[in-house]
Design an enzyme around this catalytic site. Structure first.
Site, PDB file in Angstrom:
ATOM      1  CG  ASP A   1      19.963  12.914   5.953  1.00  0.00           C
ATOM      2  OD1 ASP A   1      19.436  12.116   6.743  1.00  0.00           O
ATOM      3  OD2 ASP A   1      19.377  13.930   5.499  1.00  0.00           O
ATOM      4  CG  HIS A   2      17.427  10.008   4.028  1.00  0.00           C
ATOM      5  ND1 HIS A   2      16.370   9.242   4.451  1.00  0.00           N
ATOM      6  CD2 HIS A   2      17.226  11.233   4.584  1.00  0.00           C
ATOM      7  CE1 HIS A   2      15.576   9.963   5.211  1.00  0.00           C
ATOM      8  NE2 HIS A   2      16.074  11.179   5.325  1.00  0.00           N
TER       9      HIS A   2
ATOM     10  CB  SER B   1      11.621  21.679   8.898  1.00  0.00           C
ATOM     11  OG  SER B   1      13.017  21.700   8.648  1.00  0.00           O
TER      12      SER B   1
ATOM     13  CB  SER C   1      12.495  22.080   5.156  1.00  0.00           C
ATOM     14  OG  SER C   1      12.453  20.892   4.412  1.00  0.00           O
TER      15      SER C   1
HETATM   16  P1  13P Z   1      12.947  18.493   7.022  1.00  0.00           P
HETATM   17  O1  13P Z   1      12.605  18.452   5.575  1.00  0.00           O
HETATM   18  O2  13P Z   1      11.715  18.532   7.872  1.00  0.00           O
HETATM   19  O3  13P Z   1      13.888  19.594   7.367  1.00  0.00           O
HETATM   20  O4  13P Z   1      13.685  17.101   7.384  1.00  0.00           O
HETATM   21  C1  13P Z   1      15.056  16.931   7.140  1.00  0.00           C
HETATM   22  C2  13P Z   1      15.485  15.524   7.284  1.00  0.00           C
HETATM   23  O5  13P Z   1      14.808  14.671   7.815  1.00  0.00           O
HETATM   24  C3  13P Z   1      16.824  15.177   6.763  1.00  0.00           C
HETATM   25  O6  13P Z   1      17.066  13.810   6.832  1.00  0.00           O
HETATM   26  O1  G3H Z   2      15.849  14.184   4.077  1.00  0.00           O
HETATM   27  C1  G3H Z   2      16.379  14.747   3.137  1.00  0.00           C
HETATM   28  C2  G3H Z   2      17.188  15.969   3.373  1.00  0.00           C
HETATM   29  O2  G3H Z   2      16.365  17.082   3.536  1.00  0.00           O
HETATM   30  C3  G3H Z   2      18.197  16.125   2.264  1.00  0.00           C
HETATM   31  O3  G3H Z   2      17.560  16.495   1.098  1.00  0.00           O
HETATM   32  O4  G3H Z   2      18.286  14.882  -0.648  1.00  0.00           O
HETATM   33  O5  G3H Z   2      17.483  17.198  -1.239  1.00  0.00           O
HETATM   34  O6  G3H Z   2      19.715  16.867  -0.139  1.00  0.00           O
HETATM   35  P1  G3H Z   2      18.307  16.342  -0.342  1.00  0.00           P
HETATM   36 ZN    ZN Z   3      15.334  12.597   6.599  1.00  0.00          ZN
END
Ligand code: 13P
Ligand code: G3H
Ligand code: ZN
Length: 331
Positions: free
Chosen positions: A94-95, A236, A279
């Protein structure tokens, strides 16, 4: 080099094609620890839902990258033990913020990666995303790119289209990078404070009602790239019942607000085939733990508070799968 195929994981290609065709979305749940992973796998196995296990850079740093990868491998075995004959589990970065991080995940068994160049100038985003795609596709790993900037917690979420994805750019981006899916910005954002009270109206009971998502932008993207997999981050819903439990038990989350579930249901029926949720799981866990700490002050066995937290998260994940994304029975 460890291939995700040896670990029993799958990439997102087939999942997304079926989701678009079937008018549902695949849940992408973040995990950082064992209880979250157990709850995700139990919910997906019992509901027979394909699932994307998301690992952020922060999660890798928190839990240790090697351990996390073995946990995902263990998740496939656990799913089978739960009676899910052919688990459809994707392990996704993720990211991802650099080529090196994406490569490290691909080399250690991830089946999908996100390269988030959304904060870069357009041409740099294209070049970085293409570099990751060229590497990933050699190993049949799928890649999510991002166009458009999600408003941050502190940022102004406005109707200013510059923060939204520009539908005019998506064909060029998808064609030149070769990415397999595209995260877009239509008004969602990360965290538990997606809108300021000033951006909302209040209903008869005084509850905050957020402004609607920019479905016109989503329609514009779908028109330019028919059938292309679209991803929504920041999805979320910030369930009020969790916020209330947290606040009633010593927490402080004033005016936390998320994306209404009806809007996500509507998005899931379109080309949006991956919906990211982190979240809400954090809120479920925190609410359960705070409640136990407040009602059973003598409790100090972590299993006695992390166990109920895990049960609450499992309930939440099942609710998302069945009532919001519609991915139950699809794997
Ligand atoms: P939320 O913070 O809305 O759960 O989004 C999570 C997210 O986009 C993780 O990449
Ligand atoms: O988009 C981000 C996700 O909620 C992950 O968050 O970088 O705090 O693990 P984090
Ligand atoms: Zn995200």
């Amino acid at each position: 080099m460890v291939s995700y195929k040896e670990l029993g994981l799958v990439n997102t290609r087939e999942m997304f094609a079926k989701a678009i065709e079937g008018g549902y979305a695949i849940p992408a749940f973040n995990f950082n620890n064992m209880e979250q992973l157990q709850a995700i796998i139990k919910a997906a196995a019992e509901e027979k839902s394909p699932v994307i296990l998301q690992v952020s850079k922060g999660a890798r740093n928190y839990a240790n990258a090697t351990l996390l990868r073995y946990m995902a491998q263990g998740a496939v075995a656990y799913a089978k033990e739960l009676g899910w004959e052919n688990p459809q589990i994707c392990l996704h970065l993720d990211h991802g913020d650099s080529f090196e991080l994406c490569k490290s995940c691909i080399d250690s068994g991830f089946s999908s990666v996100m390269i988030d160049g959304s904060h870069l100038p357009y041409e740099e985003n294209v070049a970085l995303t293409k570099k990751v795609v060229d590497y990933a596709h050699q190993y049949d790993v799928t890649v999510e790119g991002e166009l458009g900037v999600l408003a941050g917690v502190e940022d102004e979420v406005s109707s200013d289209h510059h923060t939204y994805t520009d539908p005019e750019e998506v064909i060029d981006f998808a064609t030149r990078t070769g990415c397999d899916s595209l995260a877009i910005s239509i008004g969602t954002s990360h965290g538990a404070y997606k809108f300021t009270p000033e951006q909302c109206t209040r209903n008869a009971e005084g509850k905050l009602v957020p402004p609607p998502l920019a479905f016109d932008v989503l329609d514009g993207v779908m028109e330019k790239l028919p059938g292309f997999p679209i991803v929504l981050h920041g999805s979320s819903s910030v369930p009020q019942e969790y916020v209330d439990i947290i606040n009633e038990n010593g927490g402080k989350l004033p005016d936390a607000i998320g994306i209404p579930e009806e809007e996500l249901r509507k998005a899931a029926k379109s080309a949006v085939c991956k919906i990211n949720i982190d979240s809400d799981s954090r809120l479920a866990m925190t609410a359960a733990v705070r409640q136990i700490f407040a009602t059973k002050p003598g409790e100090f066995d972590p299993r006695k508070y992390l166990g109920p937290a895990r049960d609450e998260m499992e309930k939440l994940y099942k609710h998302k799968i069945v009532n919001v994304l519609g991915s139950n029975g699809k794997a």
